[in-house]
Design an enzyme around this catalytic site. Structure first.
Site, short mmCIF file in Angstrom:
data_model
loop_
_atom_site.label_atom_id
_atom_site.label_comp_id
_atom_site.label_asym_id
_atom_site.label_seq_id
_atom_site.Cartn_x
_atom_site.Cartn_y
_atom_site.Cartn_z
N GLU A 18 0.85 -1.20 0.00
CA GLU A 18 0.00 0.00 0.00
C GLU A 18 0.88 1.24 0.00
O GLU A 18 1.87 1.29 0.71
CB GLU A 18 -0.84 -0.04 1.28
CG GLU A 18 -1.63 1.19 1.57
CD GLU A 18 -2.33 1.13 2.92
OE1 GLU A 18 -3.16 0.25 3.14
OE2 GLU A 18 -2.03 1.99 3.77
N TYR A 179 -10.24 -6.34 11.59
CA TYR A 179 -9.40 -5.96 12.74
C TYR A 179 -9.12 -7.16 13.65
O TYR A 179 -9.94 -7.48 14.52
CB TYR A 179 -10.09 -4.84 13.53
CG TYR A 179 -10.33 -3.62 12.66
CD1 TYR A 179 -9.39 -2.60 12.59
CD2 TYR A 179 -11.49 -3.52 11.86
CE1 TYR A 179 -9.59 -1.51 11.76
CE2 TYR A 179 -11.68 -2.43 11.03
CZ TYR A 179 -10.73 -1.43 10.99
OH TYR A 179 -10.91 -0.35 10.16
N HIS A 183 -11.85 -3.46 16.11
CA HIS A 183 -11.87 -2.02 15.84
C HIS A 183 -12.07 -1.30 17.17
O HIS A 183 -12.87 -1.73 17.99
CB HIS A 183 -12.99 -1.65 14.87
CG HIS A 183 -12.98 -0.20 14.49
ND1 HIS A 183 -13.77 0.74 15.10
CD2 HIS A 183 -12.20 0.48 13.61
CE1 HIS A 183 -13.51 1.94 14.58
NE2 HIS A 183 -12.56 1.81 13.67
N LYS A 305 7.83 4.38 2.46
CA LYS A 305 9.24 3.96 2.37
C LYS A 305 9.31 2.52 1.87
O LYS A 305 8.76 1.60 2.48
CB LYS A 305 9.90 4.02 3.75
CG LYS A 305 10.02 5.43 4.28
CD LYS A 305 11.04 5.49 5.41
CE LYS A 305 11.21 6.91 5.91
NZ LYS A 305 10.06 7.39 6.68
C1 LIG Z 1 -6.58 -2.18 5.39
C2 LIG Z 1 -6.96 -0.80 5.86
C3 LIG Z 1 -6.82 0.29 5.01
C4 LIG Z 1 -7.19 1.59 5.43
N1 LIG Z 1 -7.05 2.64 4.57
C5 LIG Z 1 -7.49 3.86 4.92
C6 LIG Z 1 -7.45 4.96 4.01
O1 LIG Z 1 -6.99 4.84 2.88
N2 LIG Z 1 -7.92 6.17 4.44
C7 LIG Z 1 -8.43 6.36 5.70
O2 LIG Z 1 -8.86 7.46 6.02
N3 LIG Z 1 -8.49 5.33 6.59
C8 LIG Z 1 -8.03 4.10 6.24
N4 LIG Z 1 -8.09 3.06 7.13
C9 LIG Z 1 -8.56 3.31 8.49
C10 LIG Z 1 -10.09 3.11 8.65
O3 LIG Z 1 -10.75 4.11 7.92
C11 LIG Z 1 -10.40 3.19 10.15
O4 LIG Z 1 -9.91 2.06 10.79
C12 LIG Z 1 -11.83 3.51 10.53
O5 LIG Z 1 -11.84 3.89 11.91
C13 LIG Z 1 -12.81 2.35 10.39
O6 LIG Z 1 -13.01 2.00 9.09
P1 LIG Z 1 -13.99 0.76 8.72
O7 LIG Z 1 -14.11 0.75 7.27
O8 LIG Z 1 -13.56 -0.46 9.43
O9 LIG Z 1 -15.35 1.33 9.38
P2 LIG Z 1 -16.77 0.70 9.68
O10 LIG Z 1 -16.97 -0.62 9.07
O11 LIG Z 1 -17.77 1.76 9.38
O12 LIG Z 1 -16.69 0.46 11.26
C14 LIG Z 1 -16.39 1.53 12.16
C15 LIG Z 1 -16.92 1.15 13.55
O13 LIG Z 1 -18.34 1.20 13.56
C16 LIG Z 1 -18.90 -0.10 13.81
N5 LIG Z 1 -19.99 -0.23 12.82
C17 LIG Z 1 -19.87 -0.44 11.49
N6 LIG Z 1 -21.08 -0.45 10.90
C18 LIG Z 1 -21.99 -0.20 11.87
C19 LIG Z 1 -23.40 -0.05 11.88
N7 LIG Z 1 -24.13 -0.16 10.76
N8 LIG Z 1 -24.00 0.19 13.08
C20 LIG Z 1 -23.27 0.31 14.20
N9 LIG Z 1 -21.92 0.17 14.25
C21 LIG Z 1 -21.29 -0.06 13.11
C22 LIG Z 1 -17.77 -1.10 13.60
O14 LIG Z 1 -17.89 -2.24 14.43
C23 LIG Z 1 -16.56 -0.27 13.98
O15 LIG Z 1 -16.37 -0.24 15.37
C24 LIG Z 1 -7.70 1.77 6.75
C25 LIG Z 1 -7.83 0.67 7.61
C26 LIG Z 1 -7.46 -0.61 7.18
C27 LIG Z 1 -7.61 -1.77 8.13
#
Ligand SMILES: Cc1cc2nc3c(=O)[nH]c(=O)nc-3n(C[C@H](O)[C@H](O)[C@H](O)COP(=O)(O)OP(=O)(O)OC[C@H]3O[C@@H](n4cnc5c(N)ncnc54)[C@H](O)[C@@H]3O)c2cc1C
Length: 317
Positions: A18, A179, A183, A305
């Site tokens: 990435e 996670y 998370h 990096k």
């Molecule tokens: C591989 C990877 C790549 C990433 N790349 C980026 C990036 O390019 N840019 C960036 O800004 N961030 C990035 N992140 C960080 C990511 O955006 C954060 O970890 C963020 O806090 C959660 O994203 P998510 O898609 O898991 O969120 P979600 O799936 O929305 O979950 C967030 C939280 O809400 C809960 N939740 C989800 N859906 C619901 C619902 N319908 N009702 C109630 N609770 C719910 C989940 O259990 C979790 O605790 C990356 C993370 C990973 C693991």
């Protein structure tokens, strides 16, 4: 080709990584120079992160500060196209809810579709640094699963503008985050997995995990996912530690634990040069064990990096 096709076609564990778009004002040359050496290991795809806006404060010269928003790392779509063009390799842009309206997301997806990009990693995004909780755009999505549904709908030819007739369907393969150490906002691992299961049921085709330093956490996570009926590929995300500062910064930023053995080794290091060697060696051992386990792909967080990733990959791929 889509990420899932690359995985299905591969005989062995696939190498991928990435990258971050350059900071605004920098050119793309350094990014290309970073990517170039890693081409030796034939990654079938490279992920490009997406970055939302941040608040900055400018001194107005009269003792007052002016609050402005700026996107420090724009260019994800352009970088994806540029890498594809330069290296003839698939790129996977990350798309996020934070800071985007549904329509802006749709426009970005249209660009990606026209560019022949056929996989996206769908995420919520983190809160803006100065905010202590995630605030969705008023016209955007609150959770990754909602953004995912927008992509799934577009794949069926259903756009935001409901009056659009015979809209061309896109064909994005959708990845989502997982996670192994939960998370940080999820009340329990069980509830976090319930959401992940819903994502897969609604169309997510693969999972990429947050970084972890203890493989047991990944093994356990895969086991829990399988027991839950989550049967898509689960790609482990790996990052080598490269400085002593990261011993506290990584747990603070990514809500993860470092295993005692790794901490003991890092404690013996006198400087960052020594810490980087420990970090690389640890990541090599992690990678070997994950390949033995049968991980479909090893996905490295380069954080701009490439030299540590090169050192790891040359021992493995
Ligand atoms: C591989 C990877 C790549 C990433 N790349 C980026 C990036 O390019 N840019 C960036 O800004 N961030 C990035 N992140 C960080 C990511 O955006 C954060 O970890 C963020 O806090 C959660 O994203 P998510 O898609 O898991 O969120 P979600 O799936 O929305 O979950 C967030 C939280 O809400 C809960 N939740 C989800 N859906 C619901 C619902 N319908 N009702 C109630 N609770 C719910 C989940 O259990 C979790 O605790 C990356 C993370 C990973 C693991």
């Amino acid at each position: 080709m889509k990420v899932t096709e690359h995985i299905a076609n591969a005989k062995n564990t696939v190498f991928s990584f990435e990258i971050l778009p350059p900071l605004k004002g920098q050119n793309i040359k350094q990014l290309f120079e970073n990517i170039e050496p890693l081409m030796e290991f034939k990654p079938p795809f490279i992920d490009v992160t997406y970055h939302r806006e941040e608040y900055i404060y400018r001194d107005k010269g009269n003792g007052l500060l002016e609050k402005r928003t700026t996107r420090k790392r724009p260019g994800t779509v352009g970088i994806c196209a540029a890498i594809k063009n330069r290296f003839d390799i698939d790129t996977v842009p990350h798309i996020i809810c934070g800071g985007f309206s549904k329509e802006e997301t749709e426009n970005a997806l249209i660009d990606l579709d026209f560019l022949g990009i056929d996989s996206v990693l769908v995420l919520r995004g983190d809160p803006i640094k100065s905010e202590n909780k995630f605030v969705p755009d008023p016209k955007g999505h609150a959770y990754a699963i909602e953004l995912m549904e927008q992509v799934v709908n577009m794949n069926k030819g259903k756009y935001i503008d409901e009056e659009l007739q015979s809209a061309a369907p896109s064909d994005f393969c959708i990845g989502v985050a997982g996670y192994p150490e939960k998370h940080f906002e999820a009340p329990s691992m069980k509830s976090d997995l319930k959401i992940l299961k819903q994502k897969v049921e609604k169309g997510a085709e693969y999972v990429v995990t947050q970084m972890f330093f203890d493989n047991q956490k990944y093994f356990e996570f895969v086991k829990l996912c399988r027991a839950e009926g989550i049967d898509v590929p689960i790609i482990p995300g790996l990052k080598p530690i490269t400085s002593l500062k990261q011993m506290s910064a990584l747990p603070r930023t990514f809500y993860l634990d470092l295993p005692d053995n790794l901490v003991d080794e890092l404690d013996k290091c006198k400087d960052n040069v020594a810490a980087k060697e420990v970090g690389i060696e640890w990541c090599i051992q992690q990678s070997k064990e994950l390949i033995e386990f049968g991980a479909p792909c090893l996905h490295y967080y380069s954080m701009g990096k490439s030299d540590p990733i090169y050192r790891i990959a040359e021992g493995i791929f």
